[in-house]
Design a protein around this motif. Sequence first.
Motif, short mmCIF file in Angstrom:
data_model
loop_
_atom_site.label_atom_id
_atom_site.label_comp_id
_atom_site.label_asym_id
_atom_site.label_seq_id
_atom_site.Cartn_x
_atom_site.Cartn_y
_atom_site.Cartn_z
N MET A 80 8.29 -14.84 2.17
CA MET A 80 8.16 -14.50 0.69
C MET A 80 6.62 -14.45 0.22
O MET A 80 6.47 -13.68 -0.70
CB MET A 80 8.77 -15.54 0.01
N GLU A 81 5.80 -15.52 0.65
CA GLU A 81 4.26 -15.19 0.46
C GLU A 81 3.96 -13.94 0.94
O GLU A 81 3.21 -13.33 0.09
CB GLU A 81 3.53 -16.41 1.19
N ASP A 82 4.02 -13.45 2.01
CA ASP A 82 3.79 -12.06 2.53
C ASP A 82 4.35 -11.06 1.61
O ASP A 82 3.44 -9.97 1.14
CB ASP A 82 4.14 -11.62 3.77
N GLY A 83 5.70 -11.16 1.25
CA GLY A 83 6.16 -10.22 0.28
C GLY A 83 5.27 -9.99 -1.06
O GLY A 83 4.87 -9.16 -1.82
N LEU A 84 4.89 -11.36 -1.66
CA LEU A 84 4.25 -11.22 -3.11
C LEU A 84 2.87 -11.03 -2.66
O LEU A 84 2.42 -10.23 -3.61
CB LEU A 84 4.41 -12.80 -3.36
N GLY A 85 2.09 -11.11 -1.48
CA GLY A 85 0.90 -10.70 -1.40
C GLY A 85 0.72 -9.09 -1.30
O GLY A 85 -0.23 -8.61 -1.62
N ALA A 86 1.89 -8.47 -1.10
CA ALA A 86 1.94 -7.04 -0.79
C ALA A 86 1.90 -6.48 -2.24
O ALA A 86 1.72 -5.35 -2.30
CB ALA A 86 3.39 -6.63 -0.08
N ALA A 93 5.87 -9.35 -9.69
CA ALA A 93 6.75 -9.51 -8.59
C ALA A 93 7.35 -10.64 -8.60
O ALA A 93 8.84 -10.78 -8.23
CB ALA A 93 5.80 -9.51 -7.37
N LEU A 94 6.79 -11.69 -9.08
CA LEU A 94 7.70 -13.20 -9.40
C LEU A 94 8.67 -12.91 -10.40
O LEU A 94 9.89 -13.50 -10.38
CB LEU A 94 6.81 -14.32 -9.85
N VAL A 95 8.30 -12.21 -11.33
CA VAL A 95 9.48 -11.86 -12.10
C VAL A 95 10.72 -11.19 -11.80
O VAL A 95 11.91 -11.65 -12.09
CB VAL A 95 9.12 -11.09 -13.74
N HIS A 96 10.32 -10.31 -11.08
CA HIS A 96 11.42 -9.24 -10.36
C HIS A 96 12.37 -10.31 -9.57
O HIS A 96 13.49 -10.12 -9.39
CB HIS A 96 10.83 -8.19 -9.84
N PHE A 97 11.62 -11.14 -8.75
CA PHE A 97 12.26 -12.06 -7.55
C PHE A 97 12.97 -13.07 -8.55
O PHE A 97 14.26 -12.98 -8.28
CB PHE A 97 11.08 -12.88 -6.95
N VAL A 98 12.61 -13.57 -9.57
CA VAL A 98 13.37 -14.76 -10.49
C VAL A 98 14.63 -13.99 -11.18
O VAL A 98 15.62 -14.70 -11.04
CB VAL A 98 12.52 -15.33 -11.33
N GLU A 99 14.42 -12.84 -11.48
CA GLU A 99 15.33 -12.17 -12.05
C GLU A 99 16.65 -11.76 -11.14
O GLU A 99 17.85 -11.70 -11.61
CB GLU A 99 15.09 -10.62 -12.68
N ASN A 100 16.71 -11.96 -9.90
CA ASN A 100 17.67 -11.71 -9.00
C ASN A 100 18.35 -13.01 -8.28
O ASN A 100 19.06 -13.11 -7.56
CB ASN A 100 17.25 -10.83 -7.63
N LEU A 101 17.83 -14.31 -8.84
CA LEU A 101 18.26 -15.39 -8.56
C LEU A 101 19.59 -15.75 -9.36
O LEU A 101 19.68 -15.52 -10.61
CB LEU A 101 17.03 -16.65 -8.76
N ASP A 102 20.50 -16.63 -8.81
CA ASP A 102 21.53 -17.01 -9.44
C ASP A 102 21.31 -18.25 -9.92
O ASP A 102 20.08 -18.98 -9.90
CB ASP A 102 23.05 -17.10 -8.34
N GLU A 103 22.13 -19.09 -10.83
CA GLU A 103 21.78 -20.23 -11.73
C GLU A 103 21.44 -21.13 -10.62
O GLU A 103 20.48 -22.10 -10.93
CB GLU A 103 23.01 -20.52 -12.43
#
Length: 122
Positions: A80-86, A93-103
């Motif tokens: 995940m850190e590598d993906g974020l670093g890209a 990127a964090l916003v997009h990641f969090v938008e895909n999380l379930d409750e």
Amino acid sequence: MRRLGELEAEIMDRFWRWNRPATVREVVDDLNRQRDAAYTTVTTVTSILFHKGHLTRTREGRVWLYEAVATREAYSAALMEDGLGASEDRPAALVHFVENLDEDEIAALRKALRDVGRRAKE
């Protein structure tokens, strides 16, 4: 950190689940319950995982005992850190990641942030 290949992931899965040192023979025997895996192939891939830093090894008599260097969770976090670093825009990127999380995942993320915040204050 590069993502593990299919056989690499299957081998690492054993070490993560078992959470103990194991021989190539043990890994091969367990893999062969689901698929055909040649001893020499598993030996080669296990050696590659050692050289990549995913496994440690110690000699016990005539065989090597291998053990995972880090947990599955630490490996996942590194990916995940590598993906974020890209990203050139980490907050986006964090916003997009969090938008895909379930409750449940959002609740776990909130708890993790609170725990990290508490540790930082100590």
